[in-house]
Design a protein around this motif. Sequence first.
Motif, PDB file in Angstrom:
ATOM      1  N   PHE A  14     -72.597 -20.530 -11.278  1.00  0.00           N
ATOM      2  CA  PHE A  14     -72.188 -21.788 -10.658  1.00  0.00           C
ATOM      3  C   PHE A  14     -70.962 -22.302 -11.408  1.00  0.00           C
ATOM      4  O   PHE A  14     -71.064 -22.631 -12.601  1.00  0.00           O
ATOM      5  CB  PHE A  14     -73.309 -22.831 -10.738  1.00  0.00           C
ATOM      6  CG  PHE A  14     -74.530 -22.480  -9.941  1.00  0.00           C
ATOM      7  CD1 PHE A  14     -74.509 -22.543  -8.551  1.00  0.00           C
ATOM      8  CD2 PHE A  14     -75.698 -22.081 -10.571  1.00  0.00           C
ATOM      9  CE1 PHE A  14     -75.638 -22.226  -7.801  1.00  0.00           C
ATOM     10  CE2 PHE A  14     -76.832 -21.776  -9.828  1.00  0.00           C
ATOM     11  CZ  PHE A  14     -76.806 -21.834  -8.444  1.00  0.00           C
ATOM     12  N   VAL A  21     -71.588 -21.886 -15.198  1.00  0.00           N
ATOM     13  CA  VAL A  21     -72.991 -21.781 -15.608  1.00  0.00           C
ATOM     14  C   VAL A  21     -73.529 -20.476 -15.032  1.00  0.00           C
ATOM     15  O   VAL A  21     -73.524 -20.280 -13.818  1.00  0.00           O
ATOM     16  CB  VAL A  21     -73.829 -22.967 -15.069  1.00  0.00           C
ATOM     17  CG1 VAL A  21     -75.304 -22.785 -15.431  1.00  0.00           C
ATOM     18  CG2 VAL A  21     -73.292 -24.286 -15.588  1.00  0.00           C
ATOM     19  N   ALA A  23     -76.522 -18.877 -14.143  1.00  0.00           N
ATOM     20  CA  ALA A  23     -77.934 -19.250 -13.957  1.00  0.00           C
ATOM     21  C   ALA A  23     -78.837 -18.022 -14.016  1.00  0.00           C
ATOM     22  O   ALA A  23     -79.961 -18.093 -14.506  1.00  0.00           O
ATOM     23  CB  ALA A  23     -78.112 -19.988 -12.642  1.00  0.00           C
ATOM     24  N   ARG A  42     -88.854 -21.417 -18.972  1.00  0.00           N
ATOM     25  CA  ARG A  42     -88.803 -22.864 -19.121  1.00  0.00           C
ATOM     26  C   ARG A  42     -87.948 -23.485 -18.024  1.00  0.00           C
ATOM     27  O   ARG A  42     -87.233 -22.783 -17.313  1.00  0.00           O
ATOM     28  CB  ARG A  42     -88.181 -23.212 -20.465  1.00  0.00           C
ATOM     29  CG  ARG A  42     -89.090 -22.835 -21.602  1.00  0.00           C
ATOM     30  CD  ARG A  42     -88.572 -23.430 -22.885  1.00  0.00           C
ATOM     31  NE  ARG A  42     -89.366 -22.914 -23.991  1.00  0.00           N
ATOM     32  CZ  ARG A  42     -88.897 -22.696 -25.194  1.00  0.00           C
ATOM     33  NH1 ARG A  42     -87.640 -22.958 -25.472  1.00  0.00           N
ATOM     34  NH2 ARG A  42     -89.686 -22.234 -26.129  1.00  0.00           N
ATOM     35  N   SER A  43     -87.999 -24.805 -17.962  1.00  0.00           N
ATOM     36  CA  SER A  43     -87.135 -25.539 -17.050  1.00  0.00           C
ATOM     37  C   SER A  43     -85.676 -25.170 -17.328  1.00  0.00           C
ATOM     38  O   SER A  43     -85.264 -25.138 -18.486  1.00  0.00           O
ATOM     39  CB  SER A  43     -87.371 -27.029 -17.264  1.00  0.00           C
ATOM     40  OG  SER A  43     -86.567 -27.756 -16.405  1.00  0.00           O
ATOM     41  N   GLY A  44     -84.951 -24.857 -16.270  1.00  0.00           N
ATOM     42  CA  GLY A  44     -83.541 -24.515 -16.420  1.00  0.00           C
ATOM     43  C   GLY A  44     -83.288 -23.059 -16.738  1.00  0.00           C
ATOM     44  O   GLY A  44     -82.131 -22.632 -16.877  1.00  0.00           O
ATOM     45  N   ALA A  45     -84.353 -22.249 -16.828  1.00  0.00           N
ATOM     46  CA  ALA A  45     -84.183 -20.834 -17.178  1.00  0.00           C
ATOM     47  C   ALA A  45     -83.541 -20.030 -16.050  1.00  0.00           C
ATOM     48  O   ALA A  45     -83.004 -18.944 -16.287  1.00  0.00           O
ATOM     49  CB  ALA A  45     -85.541 -20.221 -17.540  1.00  0.00           C
ATOM     50  N   GLY A  46     -83.628 -20.557 -14.821  1.00  0.00           N
ATOM     51  CA  GLY A  46     -83.020 -19.851 -13.690  1.00  0.00           C
ATOM     52  C   GLY A  46     -84.024 -19.391 -12.644  1.00  0.00           C
ATOM     53  O   GLY A  46     -83.667 -18.644 -11.731  1.00  0.00           O
ATOM     54  N   LYS A  47     -85.269 -19.849 -12.738  1.00  0.00           N
ATOM     55  CA  LYS A  47     -86.330 -19.373 -11.842  1.00  0.00           C
ATOM     56  C   LYS A  47     -86.021 -19.684 -10.373  1.00  0.00           C
ATOM     57  O   LYS A  47     -86.127 -18.816  -9.511  1.00  0.00           O
ATOM     58  CB  LYS A  47     -87.679 -19.994 -12.241  1.00  0.00           C
ATOM     59  CG  LYS A  47     -88.087 -19.726 -13.690  1.00  0.00           C
ATOM     60  CD  LYS A  47     -89.452 -20.267 -14.021  1.00  0.00           C
ATOM     61  CE  LYS A  47     -89.574 -21.783 -13.925  1.00  0.00           C
ATOM     62  NZ  LYS A  47     -88.688 -22.525 -14.863  1.00  0.00           N
ATOM     63  N   THR A  48     -85.681 -20.943 -10.112  1.00  0.00           N
ATOM     64  CA  THR A  48     -85.417 -21.332  -8.722  1.00  0.00           C
ATOM     65  C   THR A  48     -84.214 -20.574  -8.173  1.00  0.00           C
ATOM     66  O   THR A  48     -84.222 -20.099  -7.029  1.00  0.00           O
ATOM     67  CB  THR A  48     -85.186 -22.863  -8.639  1.00  0.00           C
ATOM     68  OG1 THR A  48     -86.372 -23.513  -9.105  1.00  0.00           O
ATOM     69  CG2 THR A  48     -84.889 -23.307  -7.216  1.00  0.00           C
ATOM     70  N   THR A  49     -83.189 -20.434  -8.992  1.00  0.00           N
ATOM     71  CA  THR A  49     -81.997 -19.704  -8.557  1.00  0.00           C
ATOM     72  C   THR A  49     -82.364 -18.264  -8.196  1.00  0.00           C
ATOM     73  O   THR A  49     -81.928 -17.743  -7.166  1.00  0.00           O
ATOM     74  CB  THR A  49     -80.930 -19.721  -9.680  1.00  0.00           C
ATOM     75  OG1 THR A  49     -80.660 -21.075 -10.035  1.00  0.00           O
ATOM     76  CG2 THR A  49     -79.646 -19.045  -9.234  1.00  0.00           C
ATOM     77  N   GLU A 169     -93.146 -22.506  -8.805  1.00  0.00           N
ATOM     78  CA  GLU A 169     -93.982 -23.476  -9.525  1.00  0.00           C
ATOM     79  C   GLU A 169     -95.064 -24.057  -8.610  1.00  0.00           C
ATOM     80  O   GLU A 169     -95.182 -25.289  -8.498  1.00  0.00           O
ATOM     81  CB  GLU A 169     -93.107 -24.611 -10.066  1.00  0.00           C
ATOM     82  CG  GLU A 169     -91.957 -24.120 -10.908  1.00  0.00           C
ATOM     83  CD  GLU A 169     -92.178 -24.329 -12.392  1.00  0.00           C
ATOM     84  OE1 GLU A 169     -93.326 -24.626 -12.777  1.00  0.00           O
ATOM     85  OE2 GLU A 169     -91.221 -24.168 -13.140  1.00  0.00           O
TER      86      GLU A 169
HETATM   87  N1  LIG Z   1     -76.206 -25.730  -7.425  1.00  0.00           N
HETATM   88  C1  LIG Z   1     -76.005 -25.684  -8.741  1.00  0.00           C
HETATM   89  N2  LIG Z   1     -74.818 -26.022  -9.275  1.00  0.00           N
HETATM   90  C2  LIG Z   1     -74.592 -25.960 -10.607  1.00  0.00           C
HETATM   91  N3  LIG Z   1     -75.519 -25.536 -11.503  1.00  0.00           N
HETATM   92  C3  LIG Z   1     -76.727 -25.172 -11.030  1.00  0.00           C
HETATM   93  C4  LIG Z   1     -77.027 -25.228  -9.635  1.00  0.00           C
HETATM   94  N4  LIG Z   1     -78.323 -24.793  -9.465  1.00  0.00           N
HETATM   95  C5  LIG Z   1     -78.793 -24.500 -10.705  1.00  0.00           C
HETATM   96  N5  LIG Z   1     -77.829 -24.730 -11.629  1.00  0.00           N
HETATM   97  C6  LIG Z   1     -77.981 -24.493 -13.081  1.00  0.00           C
HETATM   98  O1  LIG Z   1     -78.494 -23.180 -13.254  1.00  0.00           O
HETATM   99  C7  LIG Z   1     -79.447 -23.156 -14.306  1.00  0.00           C
HETATM  100  C8  LIG Z   1     -80.779 -22.643 -13.773  1.00  0.00           C
HETATM  101  O2  LIG Z   1     -81.345 -23.600 -12.882  1.00  0.00           O
HETATM  102  P1  LIG Z   1     -82.691 -23.333 -12.069  1.00  0.00           P
HETATM  103  O3  LIG Z   1     -82.946 -24.544 -11.218  1.00  0.00           O
HETATM  104  O4  LIG Z   1     -82.607 -22.032 -11.392  1.00  0.00           O
HETATM  105  O5  LIG Z   1     -83.767 -23.256 -13.246  1.00  0.00           O
HETATM  106  P2  LIG Z   1     -85.357 -23.336 -13.177  1.00  0.00           P
HETATM  107  O6  LIG Z   1     -85.865 -22.330 -14.151  1.00  0.00           O
HETATM  108  O7  LIG Z   1     -85.804 -23.190 -11.767  1.00  0.00           O
HETATM  109  O8  LIG Z   1     -85.649 -24.787 -13.686  1.00  0.00           O
HETATM  110  P3  LIG Z   1     -86.757 -25.858 -13.206  1.00  0.00           P
HETATM  111  O9  LIG Z   1     -88.076 -25.290 -13.620  1.00  0.00           O
HETATM  112  O10 LIG Z   1     -86.373 -27.107 -13.942  1.00  0.00           O
HETATM  113  O11 LIG Z   1     -86.590 -25.987 -11.711  1.00  0.00           O
HETATM  114  C9  LIG Z   1     -79.516 -24.561 -14.866  1.00  0.00           C
HETATM  115  O12 LIG Z   1     -78.636 -24.632 -15.975  1.00  0.00           O
HETATM  116  C10 LIG Z   1     -78.992 -25.413 -13.723  1.00  0.00           C
HETATM  117  O13 LIG Z   1     -78.403 -26.589 -14.196  1.00  0.00           O
END
Ligand SMILES: Nc1ncnc2c1ncn2[C@@H]1O[C@H](COP(=O)(O)OP(=O)(O)OP(=O)(O)O)[C@@H](O)[C@H]1O
Length: 240
Positions: A14, A21, A23, A42-49, A169
């Motif tokens: 991103f 970033v 992800a 963990r939160s922010g690890a990139g799971k949702t992406t 989650e």
């Molecule tokens: N659309 C976006 N634009 C910019 N950065 C993004 C975007 N989506 C995710 N990120 C960044 O990518 C990284 C991974 O985010 P992601 O949401 O995939 O993590 P996660 O493991 O699912 O976290 P959570 O459990 O908090 O949802 C984070 O640093 C987030 O800030």
Amino acid sequence: MTVVLRAETVSRVFPSAAGDVVAVRDADLAVAQGELVVVAGRSGAGKTTLLTMLGGLDAPTSGRVLIDGADLADPATDVPALRGSRIASIFQTAGLIPVLSAAENVEVPLRIRRVDPAERDRRVAEALRDVGLSDAARQRPGELSGGQQQRVGIARALVMQPAILLADEPTAQLDSETGAQIMDLIARLVHERGTAAVVATHDQAMLARADRVFELHDGVLRARASEQAAEVPSGDDRRT
Ligand SMILES: Nc1ncnc2c1ncn2[C@@H]1O[C@H](COP(=O)(O)OP(=O)(O)OP(=O)(O)O)[C@@H](O)[C@H]1O
């Protein structure tokens, strides 16, 4: 074992004013029919992406995702059709429609796909039975507990008999006991139906239900080393 979902060196970057970033970085994953893979991080690890790319809702910056061997980036691949027929998703909250009963919520994807009414009734009843909610068919979401609502969401995801289940989650909003029940339910249904499932979680208690566990740390996906793999090699293989 038939691999239905595959990610090959998938990355998602991103761009931002503060710098790129990354992800997800060069993730490799193959999930077979009937296999429950848990991605812990963990939160922010990139799971949702990662899950968003696996489900064809976002395109990797590099690398590729294949479903049934079809590359989602190939113009010849009908991604919306694949998404509708092969993939189902579960999120933190069930996202049920409040004015519809549990049964009507489960029926929604069947209506969208124009399944005929008799078949719809049969599949809705079966899906509600599978998640242990036959008695709650007529109740609206507001009359159900959080765990029951999540079970309705699972029934709605599985009523289309998807080949692939992606869960982001799914137990995060639930107390630990209800969360464990939901995870047990997902594991049972995945194994019974031969679905390929990827469940993202930060809950360590969920890992016990997985066939394989991957860890995602700052966008880097690694298979959790099994106890066997962690053993020191013996004999000629030993390196010092
Ligand atoms: N659309 C976006 N634009 C910019 N950065 C993004 C975007 N989506 C995710 N990120 C960044 O990518 C990284 C991974 O985010 P992601 O949401 O995939 O993590 P996660 O493991 O699912 O976290 P959570 O459990 O908090 O949802 C984070 O640093 C987030 O800030």
